[in-house]
Design a protein around this motif. Structure first.
Motif, PDB file in Angstrom:
ATOM      1  N   THR A 168       0.816  -1.229   0.000  1.00 48.18           N
ATOM      2  CA  THR A 168       0.000   0.000   0.000  1.00 48.18           C
ATOM      3  C   THR A 168       0.841   1.266   0.000  1.00 48.18           C
ATOM      4  O   THR A 168       0.343   2.336  -0.357  1.00 48.18           O
ATOM      5  CB  THR A 168      -0.939   0.022   1.225  1.00 48.18           C
ATOM      6  OG1 THR A 168      -0.148  -0.056   2.424  1.00 48.18           O
ATOM      7  CG2 THR A 168      -1.913  -1.142   1.181  1.00 48.18           C
ATOM      8  N   ASP A 169       2.127   1.175   0.368  1.00 51.65           N
ATOM      9  CA  ASP A 169       2.979   2.361   0.344  1.00 51.65           C
ATOM     10  C   ASP A 169       3.143   2.905  -1.071  1.00 51.65           C
ATOM     11  O   ASP A 169       3.521   4.068  -1.255  1.00 51.65           O
ATOM     12  CB  ASP A 169       4.364   2.036   0.924  1.00 51.65           C
ATOM     13  CG  ASP A 169       4.343   1.898   2.431  1.00 51.65           C
ATOM     14  OD1 ASP A 169       3.329   2.295   3.044  1.00 51.65           O
ATOM     15  OD2 ASP A 169       5.333   1.397   2.998  1.00 51.65           O
ATOM     16  N   GLU A 170       2.860   2.056  -2.071  1.00 51.18           N
ATOM     17  CA  GLU A 170       3.049   2.448  -3.466  1.00 51.18           C
ATOM     18  C   GLU A 170       1.727   2.778  -4.151  1.00 51.18           C
ATOM     19  O   GLU A 170       1.663   2.882  -5.375  1.00 51.18           O
ATOM     20  CB  GLU A 170       3.790   1.331  -4.203  1.00 51.18           C
ATOM     21  CG  GLU A 170       5.176   1.076  -3.615  1.00 51.18           C
ATOM     22  CD  GLU A 170       5.812  -0.212  -4.091  1.00 51.18           C
ATOM     23  OE1 GLU A 170       5.187  -0.927  -4.910  1.00 51.18           O
ATOM     24  OE2 GLU A 170       6.934  -0.510  -3.648  1.00 51.18           O
ATOM     25  N   LEU A 171       0.656   2.946  -3.344  1.00 53.80           N
ATOM     26  CA  LEU A 171      -0.657   3.296  -3.875  1.00 53.80           C
ATOM     27  C   LEU A 171      -1.188   4.540  -3.188  1.00 53.80           C
ATOM     28  O   LEU A 171      -0.866   4.797  -2.023  1.00 53.80           O
ATOM     29  CB  LEU A 171      -1.656   2.143  -3.655  1.00 53.80           C
ATOM     30  CG  LEU A 171      -1.326   0.766  -4.220  1.00 53.80           C
ATOM     31  CD1 LEU A 171      -2.406  -0.230  -3.812  1.00 53.80           C
ATOM     32  CD2 LEU A 171      -1.180   0.811  -5.729  1.00 53.80           C
ATOM     33  N   SER A 172      -2.039   5.278  -3.881  1.00 56.03           N
ATOM     34  CA  SER A 172      -2.742   6.396  -3.260  1.00 56.03           C
ATOM     35  C   SER A 172      -3.904   5.859  -2.441  1.00 56.03           C
ATOM     36  O   SER A 172      -4.722   5.096  -2.950  1.00 56.03           O
ATOM     37  CB  SER A 172      -3.275   7.348  -4.335  1.00 56.03           C
ATOM     38  OG  SER A 172      -4.273   8.199  -3.809  1.00 56.03           O
TER      39      SER A 172
END
Length: 399
Positions: free
Chosen positions: A351-355
């Motif tokens: 999730t760190d790589e998603l908005s």
């Protein structure tokens, strides 16, 4: 004459996966005027919806909060859940005239059939102008200047936005694959380690032998592991243990972790045994436990863990020892039943790589990940469907 070529079909949004999250996303995007194509490899959409809740679909939970989810980033799910709440989905259900009821702990089920939820979503997609292709497999996906090129068994598609709603690895008999994780890696995303969640636990050796012939026996317990506890029923199986409390705790258990059960969650075991001794001093411990537990289970406790004799022959220290064992009964699990029976997949796209507000990739503009493929996993009880609706709505509002 030169050979004729067929121009690739175009859309505004391509959604890969016709499950709960994918259909919600397609509906919302379609209602915003987007031209949406849904690609589903199975012969029909919503297969997991159809089998859920014993065929009645536990479609949401009234008490949904971010605390009901497991993720490497526990805050990630807050934005989507706040903007599309259980009440929003309930209003949709009511608008379609689907009767429902609350079973327990905020869990909402259809009175009739989960088929109604699938039909509702498909009808909504139809009204929104969404095109759905079933029995359509993706052969390749490429990033191109103006979006994505998706080659499928039904031809080539192009769109500026691509939504990955492929689900996880749980219940392979429903067609579950790791395709979504492969896509994420293809586009440079980190995929956190996956494992089966909400899954029965297996026992082995003497632990399994002691309980195997009690298969079918159920009793209320509180399961404890890694500072988490869940109170509900446990079901003994031929291979181990299942039931709501076990499925819940399984998502927090890893091989080698300490796991114990409170077999008398309704009160203080010592006080209960003392009261029983006072009330019926001549009764055997076996008989006393038979009034507190299913008879076969009580007998097994006495055959293996306790010595049965008249209650009056147990002094307070001895009763305290028995009580302590009943309220911290060790369960030595050897594994889980795996993805075959797991309701969800833990882990997934980082999730760190998603908005958190749109579910769009921070690495690849126009690429979105929603639902179970993302590293957000709910508890048992309708929470995973609410995440599907909420994450689908977030992406559908943004594409």
């Amino acid at each position: 004459m030169p050979p004729t070529t067929t121009a690739p079909a175009t859309a505004d949004v391509i959604v890969i996966g016709g499950g709960a999250a994918g259909l919600m996303c397609a509906r919302v995007a379609g209602l915003r005027g987007r031209r949406v194509r849904v690609i589903e490899h199975a012969n029909r959409c919503g297969k997991k919806i159809l089998m859920s809740g014993g065929g009645r679909c536990n479609f949401t939970n009234n008490g949904t909060t971010a605390a009901n989810f497991i993720s490497g980033n526990p805050h990630f799910c807050k934005s989507a859940l706040a903007r599309y709440t259980p009440q929003h989905f309930i209003e949709l259900v009511e608008r379609h005239g689907i009767a429902y009821h609350e079973k327990e702990l905020g869990q909402l089920f259809c009175d009739d059939s989960s088929k109604q939820i699938v039909k509702m979503l498909l009808d909504e997609c139809t009204d929104a102008g969404v095109r759905i292709d079933t029995q359509c497999s993706v052969e390749s996906i490429e990033r191109i200047d103006d979006g994505f090129r998706v080659r499928t068994t039904l031809g080539e598609l192009r769109a500026p936005a691509l939504v990955v709603a492929t689900g996880g690895l749980s219940i392979s008999s429903m067609g579950a694959t790791g395709f979504g994780y492969e896509l994420a890696r293809q586009f440079g995303h980190t995929v956190l380690p996956t494992r089966a969640g909400l899954v029965p636990l297996t026992l082995s050796g003497k632990h399994q032998e002691r309980l195997a012939d009690l298969s079918g026996v159920a009793l209320p317990i509180t399961a404890h592991c890694n500072d988490r506890e869940f109170s509900n029923f446990m079901l003994i199986t031929h291979r181990g243990v299942s039931g709501p409390s076990i499925l819940q705790i399984s998502s927090y258990w890893n091989l080698g972790d300490s796991l114990h059960l409170d077999l008398l969650p309704q009160g203080d075991a010592f006080e209960i045994l003392k009261e029983q001794r006072s009330r019926r001093p001549a009764a055997e411990l076996r008989t006393t436990l038979g009034e507190l537990f299913p008879k076969r289970f009580a007998e097994r406790l006495c055959d293996i863990w306790f010595t049965s004799r008249p209650m009056r022959q147990f002094n307070d220290p001895e009763l305290r020892v028995i009580a302590a064992q009943l309220q911290r009964w060790p369960l030595i699990a050897s594994g889980t039943e795996g993805y075959r029976t797991a309701e969800v997949t833990l882990g997934g796209v980082d999730t760190d790589e998603l908005s958190s507000s749109t579910m769009q990739s921070k690495r690849v503009p126009g690429l979105y990940f929603i639902g179970e493929v993302v590293d957000v996993t709910g508890w048992l009880g309708g929470y995973n469907f609410q995440w599907a609706w909420a994450s689908g709505h977030a992406a559908g509002s943004a594409v």
